[in-house]
Design a protein around this motif. Structure first.
Motif, PDB file in Angstrom:
ATOM      1  N   LEU A   4       0.852  -1.180   0.000  1.00 29.47           N
ATOM      2  CA  LEU A   4       0.000   0.000   0.000  1.00 29.47           C
ATOM      3  C   LEU A   4       0.892   1.236   0.000  1.00 29.47           C
ATOM      4  O   LEU A   4       1.780   1.356   0.844  1.00 29.47           O
ATOM      5  CB  LEU A   4      -0.907   0.012   1.231  1.00 29.47           C
ATOM      6  CG  LEU A   4      -1.825  -1.206   1.410  1.00 29.47           C
ATOM      7  CD1 LEU A   4      -2.529  -1.138   2.758  1.00 29.47           C
ATOM      8  CD2 LEU A   4      -2.826  -1.287   0.279  1.00 29.47           C
ATOM      9  N   GLU A   6       0.686   5.379  -0.033  1.00 29.07           N
ATOM     10  CA  GLU A   6      -0.117   6.593   0.070  1.00 29.07           C
ATOM     11  C   GLU A   6       0.554   7.759  -0.645  1.00 29.07           C
ATOM     12  O   GLU A   6       1.783   7.815  -0.758  1.00 29.07           O
ATOM     13  CB  GLU A   6      -0.335   6.992   1.542  1.00 29.07           C
ATOM     14  CG  GLU A   6      -0.958   5.929   2.415  1.00 29.07           C
ATOM     15  CD  GLU A   6       0.048   5.082   3.145  1.00 29.07           C
ATOM     16  OE1 GLU A   6      -0.300   4.538   4.219  1.00 29.07           O
ATOM     17  OE2 GLU A   6       1.191   4.980   2.661  1.00 29.07           O
ATOM     18  N   CYS A  22      -4.339   5.988  -2.094  1.00 29.82           N
ATOM     19  CA  CYS A  22      -3.616   4.802  -1.634  1.00 29.82           C
ATOM     20  C   CYS A  22      -3.678   3.773  -2.744  1.00 29.82           C
ATOM     21  O   CYS A  22      -4.756   3.241  -3.039  1.00 29.82           O
ATOM     22  CB  CYS A  22      -4.235   4.261  -0.358  1.00 29.82           C
ATOM     23  SG  CYS A  22      -3.576   2.666   0.180  1.00 29.82           S
ATOM     24  N   TRP A  38      -8.649   4.331   6.416  1.00 30.02           N
ATOM     25  CA  TRP A  38      -7.682   5.415   6.635  1.00 30.02           C
ATOM     26  C   TRP A  38      -7.559   5.643   8.135  1.00 30.02           C
ATOM     27  O   TRP A  38      -8.565   5.744   8.844  1.00 30.02           O
ATOM     28  CB  TRP A  38      -8.134   6.713   5.962  1.00 30.02           C
ATOM     29  CG  TRP A  38      -7.993   6.713   4.482  1.00 30.02           C
ATOM     30  CD1 TRP A  38      -8.961   6.504   3.551  1.00 30.02           C
ATOM     31  CD2 TRP A  38      -6.781   6.947   3.741  1.00 30.02           C
ATOM     32  NE1 TRP A  38      -8.443   6.573   2.283  1.00 30.02           N
ATOM     33  CE2 TRP A  38      -7.100   6.862   2.372  1.00 30.02           C
ATOM     34  CE3 TRP A  38      -5.455   7.230   4.103  1.00 30.02           C
ATOM     35  CZ2 TRP A  38      -6.151   7.043   1.363  1.00 30.02           C
ATOM     36  CZ3 TRP A  38      -4.516   7.407   3.105  1.00 30.02           C
ATOM     37  CH2 TRP A  38      -4.876   7.315   1.754  1.00 30.02           C
ATOM     38  N   THR A  79      -7.312   1.565  -6.182  1.00 25.49           N
ATOM     39  CA  THR A  79      -6.890   2.750  -5.439  1.00 25.49           C
ATOM     40  C   THR A  79      -7.983   3.212  -4.489  1.00 25.49           C
ATOM     41  O   THR A  79      -9.159   3.246  -4.853  1.00 25.49           O
ATOM     42  CB  THR A  79      -6.515   3.891  -6.400  1.00 25.49           C
ATOM     43  OG1 THR A  79      -5.459   3.444  -7.255  1.00 25.49           O
ATOM     44  CG2 THR A  79      -6.037   5.121  -5.634  1.00 25.49           C
ATOM     45  N   TYR A  96      -2.420   7.080   7.320  1.00 24.67           N
ATOM     46  CA  TYR A  96      -2.077   5.750   6.848  1.00 24.67           C
ATOM     47  C   TYR A  96      -3.259   5.076   6.177  1.00 24.67           C
ATOM     48  O   TYR A  96      -4.394   5.177   6.644  1.00 24.67           O
ATOM     49  CB  TYR A  96      -1.633   4.866   8.019  1.00 24.67           C
ATOM     50  CG  TYR A  96      -0.416   5.352   8.746  1.00 24.67           C
ATOM     51  CD1 TYR A  96      -0.519   6.214   9.830  1.00 24.67           C
ATOM     52  CD2 TYR A  96       0.860   4.942   8.353  1.00 24.67           C
ATOM     53  CE1 TYR A  96       0.603   6.660  10.514  1.00 24.67           C
ATOM     54  CE2 TYR A  96       1.992   5.377   9.037  1.00 24.67           C
ATOM     55  CZ  TYR A  96       1.837   6.246  10.114  1.00 24.67           C
ATOM     56  OH  TYR A  96       2.958   6.683  10.779  1.00 24.67           O
ATOM     57  N   CYS A  97      -2.948   4.353   5.139  1.00 23.23           N
ATOM     58  CA  CYS A  97      -3.909   3.492   4.474  1.00 23.23           C
ATOM     59  C   CYS A  97      -3.734   2.084   5.031  1.00 23.23           C
ATOM     60  O   CYS A  97      -2.603   1.671   5.319  1.00 23.23           O
ATOM     61  CB  CYS A  97      -3.620   3.524   2.980  1.00 23.23           C
ATOM     62  SG  CYS A  97      -4.494   2.326   1.982  1.00 23.23           S
ATOM     63  N   GLY A 116       0.270   0.958   4.865  1.00 19.43           N
ATOM     64  CA  GLY A 116       1.204   1.741   4.085  1.00 19.43           C
ATOM     65  C   GLY A 116       2.176   2.472   4.995  1.00 19.43           C
ATOM     66  O   GLY A 116       2.091   2.366   6.224  1.00 19.43           O
TER      67      GLY A 116
END
Length: 125
Positions: A4, A6, A22, A38, A79, A96-97, A116
């Motif tokens: 992942l 971002e 992401c 998220w 995405t 963060y994803c 991510g």
């Protein structure tokens, strides 16, 4: 394995907008099949869930995000997005994803297995 990545973070003034992206990649991984979320972590604070979306498109939001943030995804592009409007200084954090084998739109950090590296969002007053 799922990767992942971002993007879209940056510095904006209060009241402004940002859209985070992401991009997911990995063997046979489709974001449309799983829960995506998220999260954010501000300095000195614990990471918290901001928005989640399940495989059916159902969404959930933290109270702080309701009415201002919108989570969405493009399955064809694999995405995930987070549209953030009316940003406030307290939205400043690393975002963060995350992805997880969860059958509902979770905001629980422990339920997500893939993360991510994060993208920084800074909102000035």
């Amino acid at each position: 394995q799922v990767q992942l990545v971002e993007s879209g973070g940056g510095s904006v003034q209060a009241g402004g907008s940002l859209r985070l992206s992401c991009a997911a990649s990995g063997a046979s991984y489709s974001i449309g099949r799983y829960c995506m979320g998220w999260f954010r972590q501000a300095p000195g604070k614990e990471r918290e869930g901001v928005a989640g979306i399940d495989r059916y498109g159902k969404t959930s939001y933290a109270d702080s995000a309701k009415g201002r943030f919108t989570i969405s995804r493009d399955n064809a592009k694999n995405t995930l997005y987070l549209q953030m409007n009316s940003l406030k200084p307290e939205d400043t954090a690393m975002y963060y994803c995350a992805a997880g084998d969860i059958l509902y739109a979770s905001l629980r950090e422990a339920e997500f297995g893939y993360w991510g590296q994060g993208t920084q969002v800074t909102v000035s007053s």
